[in-house]
Design a protein around this motif. Structure first.
Motif, short mmCIF file in Angstrom:
data_model
loop_
_atom_site.label_atom_id
_atom_site.label_comp_id
_atom_site.label_asym_id
_atom_site.label_seq_id
_atom_site.Cartn_x
_atom_site.Cartn_y
_atom_site.Cartn_z
N VAL A 1 31.16 -4.93 -34.65
CA VAL A 1 30.40 -5.61 -33.61
C VAL A 1 29.04 -5.92 -34.22
O VAL A 1 28.40 -5.04 -34.79
CB VAL A 1 30.20 -4.68 -32.40
N VAL A 2 28.62 -7.18 -34.14
CA VAL A 2 27.29 -7.53 -34.60
C VAL A 2 26.48 -7.95 -33.38
O VAL A 2 26.86 -8.88 -32.67
CB VAL A 2 27.32 -8.66 -35.65
N ALA A 3 25.39 -7.24 -33.12
CA ALA A 3 24.55 -7.55 -31.96
C ALA A 3 23.22 -8.12 -32.45
O ALA A 3 22.67 -7.65 -33.45
CB ALA A 3 24.31 -6.29 -31.14
N PHE A 4 22.73 -9.12 -31.72
CA PHE A 4 21.49 -9.80 -32.12
C PHE A 4 20.35 -9.42 -31.18
O PHE A 4 20.59 -9.13 -30.00
CB PHE A 4 21.70 -11.32 -32.06
N TYR A 5 19.13 -9.48 -31.68
CA TYR A 5 17.96 -9.10 -30.89
C TYR A 5 16.83 -10.10 -31.11
O TYR A 5 16.54 -10.45 -32.25
CB TYR A 5 17.41 -7.73 -31.31
N THR A 6 16.18 -10.49 -30.03
CA THR A 6 14.88 -11.16 -30.17
C THR A 6 13.84 -10.03 -30.23
O THR A 6 14.16 -8.87 -29.97
CB THR A 6 14.56 -12.03 -28.93
N GLN A 7 12.60 -10.39 -30.50
CA GLN A 7 11.56 -9.36 -30.52
C GLN A 7 11.43 -8.72 -29.13
O GLN A 7 11.26 -7.51 -29.00
CB GLN A 7 10.22 -9.96 -30.98
N ALA A 8 11.58 -9.54 -28.09
CA ALA A 8 11.47 -8.99 -26.72
C ALA A 8 12.63 -8.03 -26.43
O ALA A 8 12.46 -7.02 -25.74
CB ALA A 8 11.45 -10.13 -25.70
N ASP A 9 13.83 -8.34 -26.95
CA ASP A 9 14.98 -7.45 -26.76
C ASP A 9 14.70 -6.09 -27.41
O ASP A 9 15.04 -5.04 -26.85
CB ASP A 9 16.24 -8.04 -27.40
N ILE A 10 14.12 -6.12 -28.61
CA ILE A 10 13.83 -4.87 -29.30
C ILE A 10 12.80 -4.06 -28.50
O ILE A 10 12.92 -2.85 -28.34
CB ILE A 10 13.32 -5.14 -30.74
N ASP A 11 11.84 -4.79 -27.97
CA ASP A 11 10.78 -4.14 -27.22
C ASP A 11 11.33 -3.39 -26.00
O ASP A 11 10.98 -2.24 -25.75
CB ASP A 11 9.82 -5.25 -26.78
N LEU A 12 12.22 -4.03 -25.26
CA LEU A 12 12.74 -3.35 -24.07
C LEU A 12 13.70 -2.22 -24.46
O LEU A 12 13.78 -1.19 -23.80
CB LEU A 12 13.37 -4.33 -23.07
N TRP A 13 14.40 -2.40 -25.56
CA TRP A 13 15.29 -1.33 -26.06
C TRP A 13 14.45 -0.09 -26.42
O TRP A 13 14.76 1.04 -26.03
CB TRP A 13 16.07 -1.86 -27.27
N GLU A 14 13.34 -0.33 -27.13
CA GLU A 14 12.50 0.79 -27.52
C GLU A 14 11.86 1.46 -26.30
O GLU A 14 11.66 2.68 -26.28
CB GLU A 14 11.43 0.33 -28.52
N ASP A 15 11.55 0.67 -25.27
CA ASP A 15 11.05 1.26 -24.02
C ASP A 15 12.07 2.24 -23.45
O ASP A 15 11.72 3.33 -22.99
CB ASP A 15 10.79 0.18 -22.96
N CYS A 16 13.34 1.82 -23.47
CA CYS A 16 14.39 2.70 -22.93
C CYS A 16 14.45 4.01 -23.72
O CYS A 16 14.60 5.09 -23.14
CB CYS A 16 15.75 2.00 -23.01
#
Ligand code: DLL
Length: 434
Positions: free
Chosen positions: A101-116
């Protein structure tokens, strides 16, 4: 000690507020996917749906599911929701069962992931005074990068050891007085075992909390790890398809993991019929990501089997809790027609005082399934007294029969003879599939 939160206004929001966020974000996300992901748009069209059919979470059940098979079919770019120029990262699964599985991230996606992930660390008692050692693998696996980012957000001093080199892990924990350890539960058990062999007692180990996930682990295993390391052990759940660790995390109550409902809508379905089941019923967990842009999966079937619980939590968080996944529905073994989860076997072993070092070998001999459980003895148990070994093996066989309802062959093996895991443990060898 008063409960602390990373984002209190979100984590303790009223259920009505959470529902309102979900409604608004779902409607927006469905438009985003319709406009940007032709693969899913086609699936919606096949069901005669347009974005206007989805006005709130109540309409979620109308949307088609996505499964691992879709991910394979659409590999690698087919489910992307943002142009490549807006993506800054990929992460990927190990791909042991089929295509990665290859998942892609924008910078905003990474930001909310790190918040979690930061929410999970704070829920485990973490503050900027803490030293957080991240011993999940770094690289394509999401464990290291996710917890690393969360740890930075909380302001912990972060030690990015990645997995492996256990002696060095222990050296850093001791020399830098690490207070939080993040790794898989099986690796935590291994680190604990090694510390014990070095003669270290729990009060000589500076750790106070552990954030362990990425694989199924039992309550018995939690107690063992807590005792050996002298810590409180918190569960954390997630999957690459939905960002990584931090989709849900445990709080001080240790009775299930709060799902970050401002980012993910959870449903439980009957894995056979796809029908949505009421809260409190066990079934397959399905997630809709409502804020991620680069890899915006709607109604993704996780294959993880668990129960949702909306009862009020003493920690003050209001987001729904999921039980520890009992294992994946595709981990479930069907042996002579009986459903067997590796976690059930683990419970029997640990209850009888064995360590969580075991291997399950399933085979088919003369058209009949065989179940062979190899269990490691602790150094204290180790003996060459045949009578004693036979007695122990019988005790385990009886325990397994009453838990599983079928017979198993138990073989006790010498301490340290089963390979230790530095990441996700491989517990099952199913020779029927080879
Ligand atoms: O394992 C993400 C992760 C990293 C979670 C670090 C927690 C900590 P994948 O490699 O894509 O992602 O595997 C996802 O692992 O569908 C579950 O079957 C299983 N899993 C993850 N966390 C737990 C947990 C990461 N706490 C798959 N308990 C999921 C049980 C878990 N199973």
């Amino acid at each position: 000690m008063a409960e602390r939160y990373y984002q209190p206004e979100i984590e303790t929001a009223s259920p009505e507020q959470i529902r309102q966020w979900q409604n608004e974000r779902l409607v927006k996300q469905v438009h985003h996917v319709w406009d940007n992901v032709p693969y899913y748009r086609k699936k919606m069209e096949e069901k005669g749906l347009t974005p206007d059919d989805i006005q709130s979470v109540d309409d979620l059940h109308k949307l088609p599911f996505l499964s691992k098979a879709d991910l394979r079919e659409a590999y690698p770019y087919g489910l992307m929701g943002a142009p490549l120029k807006d993506c800054v990262r990929i992460q990927s699964t190990s791909g042991t069962t089929g295509k990665r599985v290859v998942a892609f991230y924008t910078q905003a996606d990474i930001d909310l992931w790190e918040d979690c992930c930061a929410r999970a660390i704070v829920a485990a008692g973490g503050t900027n005074e803490d030293v957080c050692q991240v011993s999940y693998g770094y690289g394509l696996f999401t464990g290291g990068p996710g917890l690393n980012g969360g740890s930075h957000k909380v302001g912990c001093l972060t030690i990015p050891t990645s997995s492996g080199n256990t002696e060095r892990q222990i050296m850093f924990i001791r020399d830098l007085s690490a207070t939080i350890l993040c790794c898989t539960p099986s690796y935590a058990a291994y680190i604990g075992e090694t510390m014990k062999e070095m003669g270290l007692t729990p009060d000589e180990i500076p750790l106070k909390a552990g954030i362990f996930g990425a694989e199924a682990w039992s309550e018995e295993m939690r107690r063992d790890i807590e005792k050996t390391l002298g810590i409180k052990a918190y569960d954390i759940y997630g999957l690459t398809e939905l960002s990584g660790p931090g989709v849900s995390f445990e709080c001080s109550a240790q009775t299930g993991m709060h799902i970050n409902e401002d980012h993910f809508i959870a449903e439980i379905i009957d894995p056979d019929t796809g029908e949505v089941l009421p809260d409190g019923t066990e079934g397959e967990l399905v997630f809709t990501a409502i804020t991620k842009k680069a890899f915006p999966l709607l109604r993704y079937r996780t294959r993880d089997i668990c129960v949702l619980n909306r009862e009020k939590c003493p920690c003050g968080r209001t987001h729904v809790k999921m039980s520890k996944p009992r294992g994946r529905s595709d981990d479930m073994l069907i042996i002579r027609g009986v459903n067997v989860f590796p976690s059930q076997i683990e419970t029997v072993l640990l209850n009888q005082g064995y360590p969580a070092n075991y291997q399950i070998v399933v085979d088919r001999v003369n058209h009949s399934d065989t179940l062979d459980v190899q269990v490691e003895m602790t150094p204290e148990m180790f003996t060459d007294n045949l009578g004693e070994i036979t007695r122990r093996q019988k005790e385990l066989t009886d325990g397994l029969r009453s838990m599983l309802g079928i017979g198993a062959k138990v073989t006790l093996v010498a301490p340290k003879s089963i390979v230790r895991s530095e990441g996700k443990a491989v517990r099952v060898i199913d020779k029927r599939k080879i």
